[in-house]
Design a protein around this motif. Structure first.
Motif, PDB file in Angstrom:
ATOM      1  N   ILE A  52       0.835  -1.202   0.000  1.00  0.00           N
ATOM      2  CA  ILE A  52       0.000   0.000   0.000  1.00  0.00           C
ATOM      3  C   ILE A  52       0.868   1.249   0.000  1.00  0.00           C
ATOM      4  N   SER A  53       1.925   1.237   0.809  1.00  0.00           N
ATOM      5  CA  SER A  53       2.829   2.383   0.872  1.00  0.00           C
ATOM      6  C   SER A  53       3.478   2.646  -0.481  1.00  0.00           C
ATOM      7  N   HIS A  54       3.880   1.587  -1.201  1.00  0.00           N
ATOM      8  CA  HIS A  54       4.486   1.740  -2.523  1.00  0.00           C
ATOM      9  C   HIS A  54       3.488   2.324  -3.514  1.00  0.00           C
ATOM     10  N   ALA A  55       2.230   1.878  -3.414  1.00  0.00           N
ATOM     11  CA  ALA A  55       1.204   2.422  -4.310  1.00  0.00           C
ATOM     12  C   ALA A  55       0.970   3.903  -4.031  1.00  0.00           C
ATOM     13  N   MET A  56       1.000   4.298  -2.759  1.00  0.00           N
ATOM     14  CA  MET A  56       0.848   5.714  -2.407  1.00  0.00           C
ATOM     15  C   MET A  56       2.038   6.525  -2.907  1.00  0.00           C
ATOM     16  N   ALA A  57       3.242   5.942  -2.795  1.00  0.00           N
ATOM     17  CA  ALA A  57       4.446   6.631  -3.266  1.00  0.00           C
ATOM     18  C   ALA A  57       4.388   6.844  -4.770  1.00  0.00           C
ATOM     19  N   ALA A  58       3.881   5.838  -5.485  1.00  0.00           N
ATOM     20  CA  ALA A  58       3.759   5.965  -6.937  1.00  0.00           C
ATOM     21  C   ALA A  58       2.786   7.083  -7.304  1.00  0.00           C
ATOM     22  N   GLU A  59       1.676   7.179  -6.571  1.00  0.00           N
ATOM     23  CA  GLU A  59       0.695   8.234  -6.820  1.00  0.00           C
ATOM     24  C   GLU A  59       1.321   9.612  -6.573  1.00  0.00           C
ATOM     25  N   LEU A  60       2.089   9.733  -5.483  1.00  0.00           N
ATOM     26  CA  LEU A  60       2.735  11.000  -5.170  1.00  0.00           C
ATOM     27  C   LEU A  60       3.774  11.355  -6.224  1.00  0.00           C
ATOM     28  N   ALA A  61       4.518  10.347  -6.709  1.00  0.00           N
ATOM     29  CA  ALA A  61       5.557  10.588  -7.710  1.00  0.00           C
ATOM     30  C   ALA A  61       4.963  11.042  -9.042  1.00  0.00           C
ATOM     31  N   HIS A  62       3.731  10.634  -9.317  1.00  0.00           N
ATOM     32  CA  HIS A  62       3.075  11.015 -10.566  1.00  0.00           C
ATOM     33  C   HIS A  62       2.275  12.311 -10.425  1.00  0.00           C
ATOM     34  N   GLY A  63       2.531  13.049  -9.356  1.00  0.00           N
ATOM     35  CA  GLY A  63       1.916  14.362  -9.210  1.00  0.00           C
ATOM     36  C   GLY A  63       0.623  14.392  -8.435  1.00  0.00           C
ATOM     37  N   GLY A  64       0.256  13.289  -7.827  1.00  0.00           N
ATOM     38  CA  GLY A  64      -0.977  13.254  -7.039  1.00  0.00           C
ATOM     39  C   GLY A  64      -0.873  14.136  -5.813  1.00  0.00           C
ATOM     40  N   GLY A  65      -1.977  14.775  -5.466  1.00  0.00           N
ATOM     41  CA  GLY A  65      -2.017  15.603  -4.271  1.00  0.00           C
ATOM     42  C   GLY A  65      -2.349  14.788  -3.042  1.00  0.00           C
ATOM     43  N   LEU A  66      -2.555  15.482  -1.936  1.00  0.00           N
ATOM     44  CA  LEU A  66      -2.813  14.802  -0.666  1.00  0.00           C
ATOM     45  C   LEU A  66      -4.079  13.953  -0.729  1.00  0.00           C
ATOM     46  N   ASP A  67      -5.157  14.486  -1.303  1.00  0.00           N
ATOM     47  CA  ASP A  67      -6.409  13.729  -1.385  1.00  0.00           C
ATOM     48  C   ASP A  67      -6.256  12.488  -2.249  1.00  0.00           C
ATOM     49  N   GLU A  68      -5.481  12.605  -3.339  1.00  0.00           N
ATOM     50  CA  GLU A  68      -5.283  11.450  -4.216  1.00  0.00           C
ATOM     51  C   GLU A  68      -4.464  10.362  -3.515  1.00  0.00           C
ATOM     52  N   VAL A  69      -3.457  10.778  -2.763  1.00  0.00           N
ATOM     53  CA  VAL A  69      -2.651   9.799  -2.020  1.00  0.00           C
ATOM     54  C   VAL A  69      -3.503   9.117  -0.949  1.00  0.00           C
ATOM     55  N   LEU A  70      -4.322   9.898  -0.266  1.00  0.00           N
ATOM     56  CA  LEU A  70      -5.218   9.314   0.742  1.00  0.00           C
ATOM     57  C   LEU A  70      -6.238   8.380   0.111  1.00  0.00           C
ATOM     58  N   ALA A  71      -6.662   8.683  -1.126  1.00  0.00           N
ATOM     59  CA  ALA A  71      -7.626   7.820  -1.817  1.00  0.00           C
ATOM     60  C   ALA A  71      -7.037   6.437  -2.073  1.00  0.00           C
ATOM     61  N   VAL A  72      -5.740   6.371  -2.370  1.00  0.00           N
ATOM     62  CA  VAL A  72      -5.083   5.070  -2.551  1.00  0.00           C
ATOM     63  C   VAL A  72      -5.136   4.273  -1.254  1.00  0.00           C
ATOM     64  N   LEU A  73      -4.809   4.932  -0.154  1.00  0.00           N
ATOM     65  CA  LEU A  73      -4.848   4.271   1.157  1.00  0.00           C
ATOM     66  C   LEU A  73      -6.262   3.792   1.490  1.00  0.00           C
ATOM     67  N   ALA A  74      -7.253   4.660   1.263  1.00  0.00           N
ATOM     68  CA  ALA A  74      -8.645   4.293   1.564  1.00  0.00           C
ATOM     69  C   ALA A  74      -9.107   3.131   0.711  1.00  0.00           C
ATOM     70  N   GLY A  75      -8.776   3.168  -0.596  1.00  0.00           N
ATOM     71  CA  GLY A  75      -9.240   2.120  -1.487  1.00  0.00           C
ATOM     72  C   GLY A  75      -8.635   0.767  -1.180  1.00  0.00           C
ATOM     73  N   GLN A  76      -7.368   0.736  -0.787  1.00  0.00           N
ATOM     74  CA  GLN A  76      -6.703  -0.545  -0.563  1.00  0.00           C
ATOM     75  C   GLN A  76      -6.930  -1.106   0.836  1.00  0.00           C
ATOM     76  N   THR A  77      -7.396  -0.280   1.743  1.00  0.00           N
ATOM     77  CA  THR A  77      -7.701  -0.788   3.094  1.00  0.00           C
ATOM     78  C   THR A  77      -9.202  -0.970   3.331  1.00  0.00           C
ATOM     79  N   GLY A  78     -10.016  -0.385   2.450  1.00  0.00           N
ATOM     80  CA  GLY A  78     -11.459  -0.466   2.654  1.00  0.00           C
ATOM     81  C   GLY A  78     -11.941   0.412   3.780  1.00  0.00           C
ATOM     82  N   THR A  79     -11.186   1.477   4.074  1.00  0.00           N
ATOM     83  CA  THR A  79     -11.538   2.378   5.168  1.00  0.00           C
ATOM     84  C   THR A  79     -11.817   3.767   4.631  1.00  0.00           C
ATOM     85  N   SER A  80     -12.371   4.599   5.492  1.00  0.00           N
ATOM     86  CA  SER A  80     -12.434   6.027   5.222  1.00  0.00           C
ATOM     87  C   SER A  80     -11.306   6.681   6.005  1.00  0.00           C
ATOM     88  N   VAL A  81     -10.563   7.561   5.351  1.00  0.00           N
ATOM     89  CA  VAL A  81      -9.398   8.146   5.990  1.00  0.00           C
ATOM     90  C   VAL A  81      -9.512   9.665   6.022  1.00  0.00           C
TER      91      VAL A  81
END
Length: 506
Positions: free
Chosen positions: A142-171
């Motif tokens: 999950i951390s690697h997927a978030m890092a990839a999103e950040l490296a591709h220009g994703g903002g804070l909400d986009e990075v949090l969306a990766v975490l939420a989607g892969q854990t099934g939680t609201s963050v």
């Protein structure tokens, strides 16, 4: 691993476990490790989440008060459960321990058959290690997927969306002041709340601190619906901290003052030299020669308590800094040069309003004359928390705030007087009183202690002990007979008072 699953394991079932206290705390309770010990002072050595196995030998010979303190200390340390083996040495678990476990929410099990603790630990801990490795691997993915999103220009909400989607939680990422910095739902939405997990009610909420260069920048909150493993959610949250820190650093880098404050608190926590503390204190905005007092909180919720503590300090003292380390939350309060002791007393009072979980403990260290004495004040606050459970003396306020100044005799004795010499002094001064209590199960030592602590005010002591005044006079007369007469107006009073303070120490 859930406590319920641990109890169903064949090695544990061989001990015939019976739940004796806190059944409501069992469902959903996680076990991080299984440990066995007969040491009654084991709590400070634990990290929380352990299933502690005890053969009962040490408990069988301990006093009722020590048995109760043992349970309370374990609960305060966040232990998952306590299992005690009964048998010839300890035929039954004392009722006072069961009451303490129930009131502190600590599941307490009776092991009614003899089973090898080593076998239980080997079997369960091997399962836990395997599960931990699997959780860490999933967290890293999950951390690697978030890092990839950040490296591709994703903002804070986009990075949090990766975490939420892969854990099934609201963050949700919240600033220390309580402002929402970013959020995402498990369904890809941009909101997190009590029903943000796909419309399902929240079953558990996990909070993780997110520092940036050592400065607390935000708190990550993950709300998980029923059916999602809280241990997985916590690992995912903890493994995402570095990526979220990078995202926050791009958005709001900390200033030099905040960085110096974080470094100062780490130095205070590790007991750095005064010259180093003065250097860091000046950079962090503290008056180098200004009075300070340390604050220490021991709690399983230390990370979650930090924003609330910071708000209290901001409202109470001119300058402050805080730092969370595992089960300890520490802070340094810079006090005003005028009315210093009154300000410290006010701080102790307001800390009593801090909403802490059951079993937590708070201490305020003695006044330090300058930032250079901050580590000393912190060490004395820590010593106070170590000594306080043994003394049985009430703390200030509803949340058990301990004032280190109220334990000055105990602190000095623990640091400077050999244990054998302390016990010898107590025996020579209070020997007949101690023998009377032991032989007749009386409360003369406690009565004497309360009377002396009240300034020899018999009426006040009687009220504190819930005694009729005449009964109080009878007890005092018996104590005077055993101690060689009324100590008031004699040189024996100070020694007698000191002995009552030292008697509970080991």
């Amino acid at each position: 691993m859930l406590l319920e699953d641990v109890l169903k394991h064949r090695t544990v079932q061989a001990a015939d476990p019976l739940l004796r206290a806190a059944p409501d705390s069992v469902p959903g309770r996680q076990v991080r490790w299984v440990h066995s010990s007969e040491v009654l002072d084991i709590a400070p050595l634990l990290r929380g989440g352990e299933l502690l196995l005890s053969g009962g030998q040490a408990l069988a010979t301990a006093s009722d008060k020590r048995q109760v303190d043992y349970v309370r200390e374990l609960a305060g340390r966040g232990v998952a459960a306590l299992a005690i083996e009964t048998g010839p040495t300890l035929p039954d678990i004392p009722e006072s321990m069961l009451i303490a476990a129930e009131s502190n929410g600590l599941p307490l099990f009776e092991l009614r058959k003899v089973a090898p603790f080593v076998g239980i630990m080997q079997e369960i801990n091997s399962i836990l290690v395997g599960q931990s490795v699997e959780l860490l691997q999933r967290g890293d993915e999950i951390s690697h997927a978030m890092a990839a999103e950040l490296a591709h220009g994703g903002g804070l909400d986009e990075v949090l969306a990766v975490l939420a989607g892969q854990t099934g939680t609201s963050v949700r990422l919240v600033s220390p002041a309580g402002l929402t910095l970013g959020s995402a739902g498990a369904d890809g939405g941009g909101s997190a709340g009590g029903t943000g997990t796909g419309g399902l009610a929240t079953a558990s909420t996990t909070a993780v601190d997110v520092p940036v260069r050592g400065v607390l920048a935000a708190r990550l909150e993950l709300e998980a619906p029923e059916g999602i493993d809280p241990a997985f959610v916590r690992v995912a949250g903890e493994r995402s901290v570095d990526i979220l820190g990078l995202a926050l650093l791009q958005r709001m880098p900390p200033g030099l003052k905040e960085l110096a404050g974080a470094e100062l608190m780490r130095a205070v926590h590790s007991g750095a030299q005064p010259w180093r503390l003065e250097q860091l204190g000046a950079a962090a905005g503290f008056a180098v020669d200004g009075p300070v007092a340390a604050v220490m909180i021991r709690s399983a919720a230390s990370g979650r308590l930090r924003p609330a503590l910071d708000r209290i300090l901001a409202d109470s003292v001119p300058h402050a800094a805080s730092y969370a380390d595992k089960l300890e939350l520490i802070a340094l309060a810079g006090l005003p040069p005028e009315g210093t002791r009154a300000a410290r007393a006010s701080l102790i009072e307001v800390l009593g309003n801090l909403d802490v979980p059951e079993g937590s403990a708070i201490a305020v260290g003695p006044l330090g004359q300058g930032v250079g004495e901050a580590a000393w004040s912190m060490a004395e606050a820590r010593r106070t928390l170590d000594l306080a459970p043994r003394t049985g003396r009430a703390a200030s306020g509803p949340r058990q705030v301990r004032d280190a100044d109220a334990f000055s005799a105990e602190r000095l004795a623990a640091e400077s007087i050999d244990g054998g010499a302390r016990r010898d002094f107590v025996r020579r001064t209070l020997g007949p009183v101690l023998e009377h209590d032991e032989q007749r199960n009386s409360q003369l030592l406690h009565t004497l202690t309360v009377w002396l602590d009240s300034g020899c005010n018999t009426a006040q002591a009687a009220r504190e002990l819930h005694l009729e005044r005449q009964s109080m006079y009878h007890r005092l007369q018996r104590i005077f007979d055993l101690c060689g007469g009324d100590p008031r107006g004699t040189g024996r009073l100070a020694g007698l008072h000191l002995a009552t303070r030292l008697a509970p120490l080991p």
